[in-house]
Motif scaffolding. Sequence first.
Motif, PDB file in Angstrom:
ATOM      1  N   VAL A  54      23.555  -2.770  43.446  1.00 44.03           N
ATOM      2  CA  VAL A  54      23.416  -2.060  42.005  1.00 44.03           C
ATOM      3  C   VAL A  54      22.017  -2.279  41.507  1.00 44.03           C
ATOM      4  N   THR A  55      21.752  -3.751  41.543  1.00 43.19           N
ATOM      5  CA  THR A  55      20.345  -4.008  40.957  1.00 43.19           C
ATOM      6  C   THR A  55      19.247  -3.342  41.839  1.00 43.19           C
ATOM      7  N   ALA A  56      19.260  -3.267  42.994  1.00 42.71           N
ATOM      8  CA  ALA A  56      18.198  -2.669  43.628  1.00 42.71           C
ATOM      9  C   ALA A  56      17.994  -1.121  43.312  1.00 42.71           C
ATOM     10  N   LEU A  57      19.322  -0.710  43.200  1.00 41.50           N
ATOM     11  CA  LEU A  57      19.081   0.730  42.917  1.00 41.50           C
ATOM     12  C   LEU A  57      18.860   1.135  41.730  1.00 41.50           C
ATOM     13  N   ARG A  58      19.309   0.367  40.659  1.00 40.88           N
ATOM     14  CA  ARG A  58      18.588   0.617  39.232  1.00 40.88           C
ATOM     15  C   ARG A  58      17.326   0.339  39.268  1.00 40.88           C
ATOM     16  N   ALA A  59      16.628  -0.484  40.018  1.00 41.06           N
ATOM     17  CA  ALA A  59      15.106  -0.875  39.848  1.00 41.06           C
ATOM     18  C   ALA A  59      14.418   0.209  40.451  1.00 41.06           C
ATOM     19  N   ARG A  60      15.059   1.031  41.279  1.00 42.82           N
ATOM     20  CA  ARG A  60      14.298   2.276  41.782  1.00 42.82           C
ATOM     21  C   ARG A  60      14.731   3.554  41.218  1.00 42.82           C
TER      22      ARG A  60
ATOM     23  N   GLN B  84      17.552   4.836  41.142  1.00 43.27           N
ATOM     24  CA  GLN B  84      18.586   5.479  41.967  1.00 43.27           C
ATOM     25  C   GLN B  84      19.765   5.333  41.665  1.00 43.27           C
ATOM     26  N   ARG B  85      20.669   6.516  41.740  1.00 46.02           N
ATOM     27  CA  ARG B  85      22.179   6.340  41.361  1.00 46.02           C
ATOM     28  C   ARG B  85      22.901   5.469  42.235  1.00 46.02           C
ATOM     29  N   VAL B  86      24.004   4.771  41.583  1.00 45.61           N
ATOM     30  CA  VAL B  86      24.890   3.875  42.283  1.00 45.61           C
ATOM     31  C   VAL B  86      26.125   4.516  42.513  1.00 45.61           C
TER      32      VAL B  86
ATOM     33  N   VAL C  91      22.878   6.573  54.007  1.00 40.88           N
ATOM     34  CA  VAL C  91      22.972   5.250  53.032  1.00 40.88           C
ATOM     35  C   VAL C  91      22.442   4.043  53.738  1.00 40.88           C
ATOM     36  N   LEU C  92      22.868   3.924  55.012  1.00 44.96           N
ATOM     37  CA  LEU C  92      22.454   2.703  55.811  1.00 44.96           C
ATOM     38  C   LEU C  92      20.942   2.792  55.939  1.00 44.96           C
ATOM     39  N   GLU C  93      20.095   3.737  56.041  1.00 43.29           N
ATOM     40  CA  GLU C  93      18.856   3.686  56.085  1.00 43.29           C
ATOM     41  C   GLU C  93      18.308   3.304  54.563  1.00 43.29           C
ATOM     42  N   LEU C  94      18.901   3.834  53.706  1.00 46.02           N
ATOM     43  CA  LEU C  94      18.450   3.311  52.307  1.00 46.02           C
ATOM     44  C   LEU C  94      18.948   1.695  52.172  1.00 46.02           C
TER      45      LEU C  94
END
Length: 147
Positions: free
Chosen positions: A13-19, A21-23, A65-68
């Motif tokens: 969640v932290t990594a996605l928000r930093a970029r 991107q949606r959770v 998702v796995l790539e992400l």
Amino acid sequence: MTQAEYPTTDDLVTALRARGQRVTSQRLAVLRELRRRGGHVTAHAVYESVRAELPGTSSPTIYAVLELLSELGLARKLDLGLGSALYDARVEPHGHTVCRRCGAVADLDGGFDPDGAVAAARAGGFAAERVELVVAGVCASCAARRQ
Ligand SMILES: [Zn+2]
Ligand SMILES: [Zn+2]
């Protein structure tokens, strides 16, 4: 099993928000599945489990998702020469043993200097992207079965 520390859904969640991107429920489900299995799974196995939990999830979504997750450093994509890539929930550098009879993959700790290998490659002008330590051979249970 090793006492590995796996990234949590909070890390995701932290990594996605930093970029920015949606959770999404798929992203969370893939990470949970990697943690639950404790490492070394194929994209297909992740897909089968996540689809059972979230019907309608497509296989390309799982691959994306796995790539992400690999990009975010929350999973490691491994190419151990087994035909399909494996995804590891354990992200800190470690090597693997691969059984050439049953295909079992296990973590291998110790005696691995990825930074040294990268430094040596760079010294030779090589643009290093990843380092993989693979010890190939026959696992203990396959060896026992032969007797
Ligand atoms: Zn084996
Ligand atoms: Zn591993």
